[in-house]
Scaffold this motif. Structure first.
Motif, mmCIF file in Angstrom:
data_model
loop_
_atom_site.group_PDB
_atom_site.id
_atom_site.type_symbol
_atom_site.label_atom_id
_atom_site.label_comp_id
_atom_site.label_asym_id
_atom_site.label_seq_id
_atom_site.Cartn_x
_atom_site.Cartn_y
_atom_site.Cartn_z
ATOM 1 N N ASN A 138 37.967 46.823 34.991
ATOM 2 C CA ASN A 138 36.506 46.902 35.057
ATOM 3 C C ASN A 138 35.936 46.157 33.853
ATOM 4 O O ASN A 138 36.203 46.527 32.705
ATOM 5 C CB ASN A 138 36.073 48.374 35.041
ATOM 6 C CG ASN A 138 34.587 48.534 35.232
ATOM 7 O OD1 ASN A 138 33.782 48.011 34.464
ATOM 8 N ND2 ASN A 138 34.210 49.267 36.272
ATOM 9 N N MET A 139 35.161 45.105 34.118
ATOM 10 C CA MET A 139 34.650 44.278 33.027
ATOM 11 C C MET A 139 33.739 45.053 32.087
ATOM 12 O O MET A 139 33.730 44.801 30.872
ATOM 13 C CB MET A 139 33.910 43.058 33.600
ATOM 14 C CG MET A 139 33.388 42.098 32.539
ATOM 15 S SD MET A 139 34.668 41.567 31.364
ATOM 16 C CE MET A 139 35.578 40.430 32.390
ATOM 17 N N THR A 140 33.008 46.021 32.620
ATOM 18 C CA THR A 140 32.155 46.856 31.766
ATOM 19 C C THR A 140 32.993 47.593 30.737
ATOM 20 O O THR A 140 32.631 47.661 29.546
ATOM 21 C CB THR A 140 31.354 47.865 32.617
ATOM 22 O OG1 THR A 140 30.557 47.157 33.567
ATOM 23 C CG2 THR A 140 30.452 48.721 31.735
ATOM 24 N N ASP A 141 34.133 48.151 31.168
ATOM 25 C CA ASP A 141 35.016 48.880 30.249
ATOM 26 C C ASP A 141 35.640 47.941 29.222
ATOM 27 O O ASP A 141 35.784 48.297 28.037
ATOM 28 C CB ASP A 141 36.123 49.587 31.035
ATOM 29 C CG ASP A 141 35.576 50.682 31.938
ATOM 30 O OD1 ASP A 141 34.455 51.142 31.682
ATOM 31 O OD2 ASP A 141 36.275 51.063 32.911
ATOM 32 N N CYS A 143 34.368 45.107 28.083
ATOM 33 C CA CYS A 143 33.330 44.721 27.118
ATOM 34 C C CYS A 143 33.025 45.851 26.140
ATOM 35 O O CYS A 143 32.794 45.614 24.938
ATOM 36 C CB CYS A 143 32.055 44.301 27.854
ATOM 37 S SG CYS A 143 32.241 42.782 28.828
ATOM 38 N N SER A 149 28.706 42.039 24.775
ATOM 39 C CA SER A 149 27.830 42.189 25.935
ATOM 40 C C SER A 149 28.580 41.802 27.206
ATOM 41 O O SER A 149 29.569 41.045 27.173
ATOM 42 C CB SER A 149 26.588 41.300 25.779
ATOM 43 O OG SER A 149 26.966 39.930 25.831
ATOM 44 N N GLU A 150 28.086 42.298 28.352
ATOM 45 C CA GLU A 150 28.728 41.961 29.619
ATOM 46 C C GLU A 150 28.564 40.482 29.946
ATOM 47 O O GLU A 150 29.432 39.884 30.582
ATOM 48 C CB GLU A 150 28.152 42.828 30.748
ATOM 49 C CG GLU A 150 28.571 44.296 30.642
ATOM 50 C CD GLU A 150 28.295 45.067 31.922
ATOM 51 O OE1 GLU A 150 28.400 44.470 33.014
ATOM 52 O OE2 GLU A 150 27.969 46.259 31.814
ATOM 53 N N GLU A 151 27.442 39.895 29.491
ATOM 54 C CA GLU A 151 27.250 38.460 29.713
ATOM 55 C C GLU A 151 28.330 37.664 28.992
ATOM 56 O O GLU A 151 28.870 36.688 29.544
ATOM 57 C CB GLU A 151 25.862 38.020 29.208
ATOM 58 C CG GLU A 151 24.688 38.538 30.024
ATOM 59 C CD GLU A 151 24.358 40.004 29.723
ATOM 60 O OE1 GLU A 151 24.945 40.562 28.754
ATOM 61 O OE2 GLU A 151 23.531 40.588 30.449
ATOM 62 N N GLY A 153 31.318 38.805 28.169
ATOM 63 C CA GLY A 153 32.576 39.074 28.853
ATOM 64 C C GLY A 153 32.734 38.235 30.110
ATOM 65 O O GLY A 153 33.811 37.701 30.385
ATOM 66 N N GLU A 154 31.647 38.097 30.878
ATOM 67 C CA GLU A 154 31.690 37.283 32.090
ATOM 68 C C GLU A 154 31.943 35.815 31.750
ATOM 69 O O GLU A 154 32.632 35.103 32.482
ATOM 70 C CB GLU A 154 30.370 37.421 32.861
ATOM 71 C CG GLU A 154 30.181 38.760 33.543
ATOM 72 C CD GLU A 154 31.129 38.946 34.726
ATOM 73 O OE1 GLU A 154 31.601 37.940 35.274
ATOM 74 O OE2 GLU A 154 31.384 40.104 35.103
#
Length: 454
Positions: A138-141, A143, A149-151, A153-154
């Protein structure tokens, strides 16, 4: 209040009987682990590596005679120059692990400028990839773990997705295939819509359904599907696993010599047990009572385990010999010559219970000149043909099903019912459900999955 006296029989398994049954159903690898764990828990147990034993000249001669018809890997083990100073495990050679996927991806990032945190995050992400090369975290986890930030990480994930091989680090199959189309700079609108919306329908080979939903011709769908099939759904599968690959270790080897078969148990896989002489001497010396009782119990435990191993090997030899006697045609002629055989058939020959035979062959492998087979492969129920009263094994019927399907019209493939009717014409009487079961066991799709659209 009425008092009654009743006689009844109850079967109670002792701990020794349970241990004996457990040891019988252990494979060679499981037995090795068990013996080593026992040696840690029981101080009276001494272990001696069976691989260190010197083979006598007769053993080497007989095995080399057999190896004329077997693979090069085994010739290396039995050849005179095998013992070259390196310790190797027979049947389980160490191989070069090779560069794994994570290492390959990080090597492509070496020339890029990045912060220490980004490098750590890249390393974490590439080590989260599964065997197919998909990023399942999970990218949120992720990050949150690195406090970015999630941006951001993406952005790092897109960087990984730009590396070779194409499609790597995708989060699902659709994204993996789309990344590969992007890399090839292909617009392919029909293929893209199929990938995004109708992969499940494509998996069922329902091309006419896709054509109807997309309002295009079947030929357009066929062209798009041909393009999709050129893409790699598992871009990470061509790299080494993070765990070393190992050969299947045969528990018993059947050696075909002139006029007879020799059975070789894989006893070199596990160490030989013995009771330490020092502790045996303690039982005869003037040792404190409590210490003597403890040592005596440990000696009895070790001796019982050694008896169980001896009995296991005796049972394995008996069961294997019975299998060879009943399936002699297979061992002499090879696959396609298997006869129907039940646990009861082997049990009757060896003089043991069916459950004992079942334990003896459970999760064990047999090697012969035709290859390595699970020992339960040789047990197969027979299907009786009505006219000539001959019995056929499940493997025989599966071969007949393959022949029928190979000869069918691929534009109008046969249903399981029609396959059953063709088998009926051969005096093989099985239900449609059994046809489906055998077809699936062969890895063959159903009629809709086999259909070829012109």
């Amino acid at each position: 209040m009425e008092l009654k006296v009743e006689l009844s029989q109850n079967m109670i398994l002792s701990q020794k009987m349970i241990l004996s049954a457990n040891i019988l159903q252990m494979s060679s690898g499981e037995l090795e682990n068990y013996i080593k764990e026992l040696a840690v828990e029981n101080p009276v147990v001494d272990l001696e590596d069976n691989r260190g034993e010197q083979k006598n000249d007769d053993d080497i001669r007989r095995k080399l005679e057999w190896l004329e018809s077997t693979d090069a890997q085994n010739r290396v083990y039995y050849s005179d120059d095998y013992n070259d100073g390196e310790e190797r495990e027979p049947w389980n050679f160490n191989v070069d692990r090779g560069e794994d996927l994570a290492e390959y991806l990080m090597s492509q990032l070496m020339i890029r400028d990045m912060s220490k945190k980004d490098r750590e995050m890249f390393e974490y992400m590439v080590n989260c990839l599964d065997s197919k090369g998909y990023f399942k975290e999970n990218m949120t986890d992720v990050c949150a773990k690195f406090q970015v930030s999630e941006e951001h990480g993406e952005m790092l994930l897109r960087t990984l997705q730009s590396l070779e091989p194409a499609g790597i680090c995708a989060r699902n199959l659709s994204e993996c295939l789309l990344l590969q189309l992007d890399r090839k700079q292909l617009k392919a609108p029909t293929a893209r819509r199929i990938i995004i919306e109708y992969l499940d329908v494509l998996g069922k080979n329902q091309l006419h359904v896709i054509a109807k939903k997309l309002k295009v011709t079947v030929d357009d769908v066929i062209e798009a599907c041909d393009l999709i099939r050129t893409l790699n759904p598992k871009p990470g599968s061509c790299f080494s696993s993070r765990e070393n690959l190992k050969y299947i270790t045969p528990d018993v080897t059947v050696v075909k010599l002139k006029g007879y078969y020799e059975i070789l148990l894989n006893e070199y896989m596990y160490p030989k047990m013995s009771v330490n002489g020092y502790y045996k001497k303690m039982l005869d010396d003037d040792t404190p009572k409590e210490a003597k009782a403890y040592v005596s119990e440990k000696v009895r435990q070790a001796e019982w385990v050694m008896n169980c191993i001896t009995q296991r090997n005796k049972t394995m030899l008996g069961v294997t010999k019975a299998i060879i006697d009943l399936q002699e045609l297979f061992f002499s002629m090879g696959p396609g010559n298997l006869k129907p055989m039940r646990l009861a058939d082997v049990a009757e020959i060896v003089g043991i219970h069916e459950s004992t035979v079942s334990r003896a062959v459970r999760d064990k492998y047999l090697q012969c000149s035709w290859g390595v087979y699970p020992m339960n492969y040789f047990f197969s129920k027979g299907v009786r043909a009505s006219e000539d009263r001959q019995t056929m094994t499940a493997a025989d019927i599966q071969e007949k099903i393959k022949e029928i399907i190979d000869g069918e019209n691929k534009q109008k493939p046969l249903s399981d019912r029609l396959i059953g009717e063709k088998l009926e014409a051969m005096d093989i009487h099985i239900s449609r459900r059994t046809v489906a079961k055998y077809r699936e066991a062969c890895g063959i799709k159903d009629a809709s999955g086999r259909k070829v659209f012109s």
